[in-house]
Design a protein around this motif. Structure first.
Motif, PDB file in Angstrom:
ATOM      1  N   THR A 241       0.839  -1.204   0.000  1.00 24.40           N
ATOM      2  CA  THR A 241       0.000   0.000   0.000  1.00 24.40           C
ATOM      3  C   THR A 241       0.871   1.250   0.000  1.00 24.40           C
ATOM      4  OG1 THR A 241      -1.693  -1.181   1.249  1.00 24.40           O
ATOM      5  CG2 THR A 241      -1.858   1.213   1.198  1.00 24.40           C
ATOM      6  N   PHE A 242       1.939   1.208   0.797  1.00 23.47           N
ATOM      7  CA  PHE A 242       2.849   2.342   0.837  1.00 23.47           C
ATOM      8  C   PHE A 242       3.521   2.557  -0.511  1.00 23.47           C
ATOM      9  CE2 PHE A 242       7.182   3.980   1.367  1.00 23.47           C
ATOM     10  CZ  PHE A 242       6.903   5.211   1.926  1.00 23.47           C
ATOM     11  N   SER A 243       3.929   1.464  -1.159  1.00 24.31           N
ATOM     12  CA  SER A 243       4.603   1.569  -2.449  1.00 24.31           C
ATOM     13  C   SER A 243       3.690   2.189  -3.497  1.00 24.31           C
ATOM     14  CB  SER A 243       5.056   0.172  -2.909  1.00 24.31           C
ATOM     15  OG  SER A 243       5.781   0.246  -4.105  1.00 24.31           O
ATOM     16  N   SER A 284       5.170  -2.490  -8.124  1.00 25.53           N
ATOM     17  CA  SER A 284       4.572  -2.696  -6.799  1.00 25.53           C
ATOM     18  C   SER A 284       3.580  -3.853  -6.832  1.00 25.53           C
ATOM     19  CB  SER A 284       3.889  -1.416  -6.312  1.00 25.53           C
ATOM     20  OG  SER A 284       2.763  -1.102  -7.108  1.00 25.53           O
ATOM     21  N   GLN A 285       2.873  -4.001  -7.957  1.00 25.28           N
ATOM     22  CA  GLN A 285       1.938  -5.116  -8.087  1.00 25.28           C
ATOM     23  C   GLN A 285       2.679  -6.447  -8.236  1.00 25.28           C
ATOM     24  OE1 GLN A 285      -1.567  -4.724  -7.899  1.00 25.28           O
ATOM     25  NE2 GLN A 285      -0.847  -2.740  -7.197  1.00 25.28           N
ATOM     26  N   ALA A 286       3.766  -6.417  -9.009  1.00 28.54           N
ATOM     27  CA  ALA A 286       4.523  -7.648  -9.269  1.00 28.54           C
ATOM     28  C   ALA A 286       5.215  -8.169  -8.013  1.00 28.54           C
ATOM     29  CB  ALA A 286       5.562  -7.397 -10.366  1.00 28.54           C
ATOM     30  N   THR A 287       5.579  -7.261  -7.098  1.00 35.98           N
ATOM     31  CA  THR A 287       6.281  -7.672  -5.879  1.00 35.98           C
ATOM     32  C   THR A 287       5.337  -7.864  -4.700  1.00 35.98           C
ATOM     33  OG1 THR A 287       6.721  -5.349  -5.315  1.00 35.98           O
ATOM     34  CG2 THR A 287       8.443  -6.546  -6.521  1.00 35.98           C
ATOM     35  N   SER A 288       4.037  -7.702  -4.916  1.00 31.43           N
ATOM     36  CA  SER A 288       3.084  -7.738  -3.804  1.00 31.43           C
ATOM     37  C   SER A 288       3.078  -9.086  -3.093  1.00 31.43           C
ATOM     38  CB  SER A 288       1.671  -7.408  -4.294  1.00 31.43           C
ATOM     39  OG  SER A 288       1.242  -8.363  -5.253  1.00 31.43           O
ATOM     40  N   LYS A 289       3.258 -10.171  -3.820  1.00 33.49           N
ATOM     41  CA  LYS A 289       3.232 -11.491  -3.203  1.00 33.49           C
ATOM     42  C   LYS A 289       4.466 -11.754  -2.354  1.00 33.49           C
ATOM     43  CE  LYS A 289       0.379 -13.577  -6.804  1.00 33.49           C
ATOM     44  NZ  LYS A 289       0.286 -14.634  -7.836  1.00 33.49           N
ATOM     45  N   GLU A 296       8.855  -4.256  11.011  1.00 36.37           N
ATOM     46  CA  GLU A 296       9.210  -3.266  12.018  1.00 36.37           C
ATOM     47  C   GLU A 296      10.729  -3.111  12.071  1.00 36.37           C
ATOM     48  OE1 GLU A 296       7.300  -1.376  13.526  1.00 36.37           O
ATOM     49  OE2 GLU A 296       5.348  -2.285  13.250  1.00 36.37           O
ATOM     50  N   GLY A 297      11.166  -1.897  12.416  1.00 33.09           N
ATOM     51  CA  GLY A 297      12.579  -1.678  12.675  1.00 33.09           C
ATOM     52  C   GLY A 297      13.436  -1.533  11.441  1.00 33.09           C
ATOM     53  N   SER A 298      12.843  -1.378  10.263  1.00 33.95           N
ATOM     54  CA  SER A 298      13.653  -1.150   9.070  1.00 33.95           C
ATOM     55  C   SER A 298      12.868  -0.281   8.112  1.00 33.95           C
ATOM     56  CB  SER A 298      13.999  -2.483   8.400  1.00 33.95           C
ATOM     57  OG  SER A 298      12.833  -3.118   7.933  1.00 33.95           O
ATOM     58  N   PHE A 299      13.562   0.218   7.082  1.00 34.63           N
ATOM     59  CA  PHE A 299      12.884   1.037   6.091  1.00 34.63           C
ATOM     60  C   PHE A 299      12.135   0.113   5.150  1.00 34.63           C
ATOM     61  CE2 PHE A 299      16.148   3.786   7.691  1.00 34.63           C
ATOM     62  CZ  PHE A 299      15.514   5.006   7.733  1.00 34.63           C
ATOM     63  N   LYS A 300      10.848   0.400   4.953  1.00 30.42           N
ATOM     64  CA  LYS A 300      10.018  -0.506   4.190  1.00 30.42           C
ATOM     65  C   LYS A 300      10.271  -0.358   2.690  1.00 30.42           C
ATOM     66  CE  LYS A 300       7.859  -0.319   8.266  1.00 30.42           C
ATOM     67  NZ  LYS A 300       8.362   0.412   9.409  1.00 30.42           N
ATOM     68  N   GLN A 301       9.729  -1.296   1.946  1.00 29.49           N
ATOM     69  CA  GLN A 301       9.870  -1.286   0.502  1.00 29.49           C
ATOM     70  C   GLN A 301       9.396   0.038  -0.074  1.00 29.49           C
ATOM     71  OE1 GLN A 301       7.427  -4.207  -1.352  1.00 29.49           O
ATOM     72  NE2 GLN A 301       8.148  -3.789  -3.395  1.00 29.49           N
ATOM     73  N   GLY A 302      10.181   0.595  -0.976  1.00 30.96           N
ATOM     74  CA  GLY A 302       9.802   1.843  -1.628  1.00 30.96           C
ATOM     75  C   GLY A 302      10.599   3.015  -1.126  1.00 30.96           C
ATOM     76  N   GLY A 303      11.214   2.905   0.045  1.00 28.41           N
ATOM     77  CA  GLY A 303      12.102   3.947   0.538  1.00 28.41           C
ATOM     78  C   GLY A 303      11.367   5.216   0.922  1.00 28.41           C
ATOM     79  N   ASN A 304      12.131   6.214   1.233  1.00 28.56           N
ATOM     80  CA  ASN A 304      11.574   7.517   1.568  1.00 28.56           C
ATOM     81  C   ASN A 304      12.679   8.544   1.485  1.00 28.56           C
ATOM     82  OD1 ASN A 304       9.437   9.079   2.110  1.00 28.56           O
ATOM     83  ND2 ASN A 304       9.239   8.565   4.251  1.00 28.56           N
TER      84      ASN A 304
END
Length: 306
Positions: A241-243, A284-289, A296-304
């Motif tokens: 969702t974030f991605s 983002s759709q292809a990597t959803s699975k 928790e405790g790390s930067f999530k997929q997609g960065g910032n």
């Protein structure tokens, strides 16, 4: 709030850089504002303060270094080209994520993921070739920023595996503090001798010193606020969702900055931008699975970042 704050940051960041083209100092100030903001939240117990230990600080050194590289490179790019162009190139971050994750052995990706990054490469290439404000430093800045943030994500996942109890906002706060310590001494070396003269030129150009000060402060405050909003959102949404949200955010920012700064956009440039952003959505759709429900405790997929 994440989108709104990001738009405000991008507008005032560019306004300041147009008058005061010293991205190293401005990037340092933005990290300084974020560091002070987090210290205030922790001091008044508005945000739970994480337990600090030597292993935790050591684990942050690598991710903070790559965060610093990503942030300053993006700011350099913003100072050289249109904001919209930087965001189009930064939409190619998934390409670097797939490549570096594969090279470093962190992940393997199915064919559909590799195919999804092709339109990103095609779209960014088309946008770069047709960009009116094209500047090689601006292009390289955006590309290096992608590399920095991707390596930050990879190494934060590796080194911070033992600190999953630290939430995203606290992690970002400590990353900002360490990044400031990395960046500011280098900023003094790179452009410090030009700051005084550049300041006087900026004040002369804007007319009112107060206006310039407000713009600089807004760029710093909203840089932290939009990052804070994104990490607060991440506490309740999945990486996928974030991605997707991050992809749409770039569309909103690109359109907003084009309207504000009236940057000329050629039809092929707009087409390339659209293809690149659509490719990011496909990724983002292809990597959803492959995306876990919560990390928790790390930067999530997609960065910032910028």
């Amino acid at each position: 709030m994440w989108y709104f704050q990001n738009i405000v940051f991008n507008i005032y960041n560019k306004k300041v850089l147009n008058l005061f083209p010293f991205p190293w100092l401005l990037a340092s100030f933005q990290l300084f504002v974020g560091s002070v903001w987090m210290l205030i939240l922790w001091s008044f117990k508005l945000q739970p303060c994480p337990k600090i230990s030597k292993p935790f600080i050591v684990a942050l050194l690598g991710p903070a270094l790559f965060h610093t590289i990503g942030h300053i490179s993006a700011c350099v790019s913003f100072s050289k080209v249109a904001v919209s162009f930087t965001h189009v190139i930064k939409s190619s971050e998934p390409v670097f994520s797939v490549i570096f994750s594969t090279i470093l052995g962190d992940n393997t990706y199915p064919l559909r993921v590799w195919l999804s990054i092709l339109p990103i490469v095609l779209g960014c290439s088309l946008a770069a070739v047709t960009e009116v404000s094209f500047n090689l430093q601006g292009l390289w800045g955006a590309l290096i920023s992608n590399v920095g943030f991707v390596l930050r994500n990879i190494y934060s996942k590796r080194s911070l595996e033992s600190f999953k109890e630290v939430n995203g906002l606290n992690l970002y706060g400590w990353i900002s503090i360490i990044s400031l310590l990395y960046l500011f001494p280098v900023a003094i070396f790179v452009e410090g001798a030009q700051w005084v003269e550049g300041y006087h030129r900026a004040i002369q150009a804007v007319g009112k010193p107060t206006t310039f000060y407000i713009w600089v402060m807004l760029s710093g405050v909203f840089y932290h606020l939009y990052n804070q909003s994104s990490y607060q959102a991440l506490d309740d949404i999945s990486p996928l969702t974030f991605s997707v949200g991050n992809t749409m955010k770039r569309v909103v920012v690109i359109v907003a900055t084009v309207l504000v700064f009236r940057n000329p956009v050629k039809p092929l440039n707009a087409l390339g931008s659209a293809i690149a952003i659509f490719g990011t959505f496909l990724y983002s759709q292809a990597t959803s699975k492959k995306s876990p429900k919560k990390i928790e405790g790390s930067f999530k997929q997609g960065g910032n970042g910028c």
